[in-house]
Design a protein around this motif. Structure first.
Motif, PDB file in Angstrom:
ATOM      1  N   GLU A 237      -4.455  -0.820  -7.826  1.00 14.96           N
ATOM      2  CA  GLU A 237      -5.758  -0.276  -7.461  1.00 14.96           C
ATOM      3  C   GLU A 237      -5.540   0.972  -6.614  1.00 14.96           C
ATOM      4  OE1 GLU A 237      -7.801  -3.349  -5.356  1.00 14.96           O
ATOM      5  OE2 GLU A 237      -7.599  -4.815  -6.974  1.00 14.96           O
ATOM      6  N   THR A 238      -6.151   2.079  -7.029  1.00 18.73           N
ATOM      7  CA  THR A 238      -5.953   3.357  -6.355  1.00 18.73           C
ATOM      8  C   THR A 238      -7.256   3.856  -5.750  1.00 18.73           C
ATOM      9  OG1 THR A 238      -4.146   3.979  -7.831  1.00 18.73           O
ATOM     10  CG2 THR A 238      -5.246   5.767  -6.684  1.00 18.73           C
ATOM     11  N   ASP A 239      -7.169   4.373  -4.510  1.00 19.33           N
ATOM     12  CA  ASP A 239      -8.300   5.081  -3.919  1.00 19.33           C
ATOM     13  C   ASP A 239      -7.799   6.426  -3.397  1.00 19.33           C
ATOM     14  OD1 ASP A 239      -7.105   4.596  -1.415  1.00 19.33           O
ATOM     15  OD2 ASP A 239      -8.381   2.865  -0.995  1.00 19.33           O
TER      16      ASP A 239
ATOM     17  N   GLN B 189       0.877  -1.163   0.000  1.00 21.27           N
ATOM     18  CA  GLN B 189       0.000   0.000   0.000  1.00 21.27           C
ATOM     19  C   GLN B 189       0.919   1.219   0.000  1.00 21.27           C
ATOM     20  OE1 GLN B 189      -3.186   0.329  -0.344  1.00 21.27           O
ATOM     21  NE2 GLN B 189      -4.170  -1.582   0.313  1.00 21.27           N
TER      22      GLN B 189
ATOM     23  N   ARG C 203       2.071  -2.222 -15.506  1.00 20.48           N
ATOM     24  CA  ARG C 203       0.652  -2.573 -15.325  1.00 20.48           C
ATOM     25  C   ARG C 203       0.328  -3.992 -15.787  1.00 20.48           C
ATOM     26  NH1 ARG C 203      -2.427   1.494 -13.378  1.00 20.48           N
ATOM     27  NH2 ARG C 203      -1.476   3.570 -13.426  1.00 20.48           N
TER      28      ARG C 203
ATOM     29  N   THR D 259      -2.357   3.618  -3.054  1.00 25.07           N
ATOM     30  CA  THR D 259      -2.399   2.739  -4.221  1.00 25.07           C
ATOM     31  C   THR D 259      -1.897   1.364  -3.804  1.00 25.07           C
ATOM     32  OG1 THR D 259      -2.110   4.501  -5.844  1.00 25.07           O
ATOM     33  CG2 THR D 259      -1.441   2.302  -6.519  1.00 25.07           C
TER      34      THR D 259
ATOM     35  N   ARG E  42      -1.019  -5.895 -10.243  1.00 24.53           N
ATOM     36  CA  ARG E  42      -2.403  -5.440 -10.051  1.00 24.53           C
ATOM     37  C   ARG E  42      -2.318  -4.126  -9.294  1.00 24.53           C
ATOM     38  NH1 ARG E  42      -6.110  -6.791  -5.799  1.00 24.53           N
ATOM     39  NH2 ARG E  42      -4.891  -8.645  -5.258  1.00 24.53           N
TER      40      ARG E  42
END
Length: 202
Positions: free
Chosen positions: A37-39, A6, A31, A43, A35
């Motif tokens: 995934e960003t919020d 993270q 990429r 990331t 894998r």
């Protein structure tokens, strides 16, 4: 096995959004192997440790090249018993852990010496946690011996070790600590903070 991080990036600039969005482009070559995934907080990157650390390095260096003070903070984990095995995380790097400790220290030092330069100075501090084995302190002390020979060692601090040098060598040092110390299938974690262009260098 499962390995991932993270990652949060903090440019100390009024132009932070543009710096972050430009830096994220540095992840594009990775990429297919990670894998991602960003919020709004961090990331998540999941994949082989060698790809993981290269991606973090390129993300950080891209932001630091702005000239603004930038900090990358990351929690990195491999072998967590609470995560499912993921074939995408497979790597031959962890097979090297079968070597005796002194051989691993020597090999890790040689790997850092051969790391490509990024031409971006960086400072870092990190802590290594080897979970669930009786001889975990032997692994941690072995890692400390490696760090002192790595060429990036700055000093020991309470609860962590400080590194300094080219970002390429600094990230290579942290990758070697993560992959060479602790059992190959064991749970190992890192807590990392990396900084560049600080106005208050120490």
């Amino acid at each position: 096995m499962f390995s991932g991080a993270q990652v949060s990036l903090y440019p100390m600039s009024g132009n932070f959004a543009e710096i972050i969005l430009d830096a994220v482009k540095g992840l594009n070559p990775y990429r297919d192997a990670l894998r991602i995934e960003t919020d709004d907080i961090s990331t998540l990157m999941v994949g082989p440790p060698d790809v993981l650390f290269s991606a973090m390095r390129d993300l950080f260096v891209a932001a630091a090249k702005s000239g603004e003070h930038c900090v990358l903070s990351a929690a990195v984990s491999r072998g967590c018993p609470g995560e499912p095995d993921d074939p995408a995380c497979g790597t031959s790097l962890l097979e090297r852990d079968a070597l005796p400790l002194l051989e691993r220290i020597d090999a890790a030092s040689k790997t850092v010496a051969a790391a490509p330069a990024s031409d971006q100075p960086a400072a870092a501090q990190f802590s290594l946690y080897v979970m669930g084995i009786g001889d975990h302190m032997d692994e941690i002390y072995g890692c400390i011996d490696f760090l002192k020979r790595s060429g990036t060692f700055d000093r020991s601090k309470n609860f962590c070790t400080r590194l300094r040098g080219d970002a390429g060598a600094v990230f290579a040092t942290i990758q070697e600590a993560f992959c060479r110390f602790g059992p190959p299938e064991g749970h190992v974690t890192l807590d990392i903070t990396i900084s560049a262009n600080s106005p208050t260098k120490a």
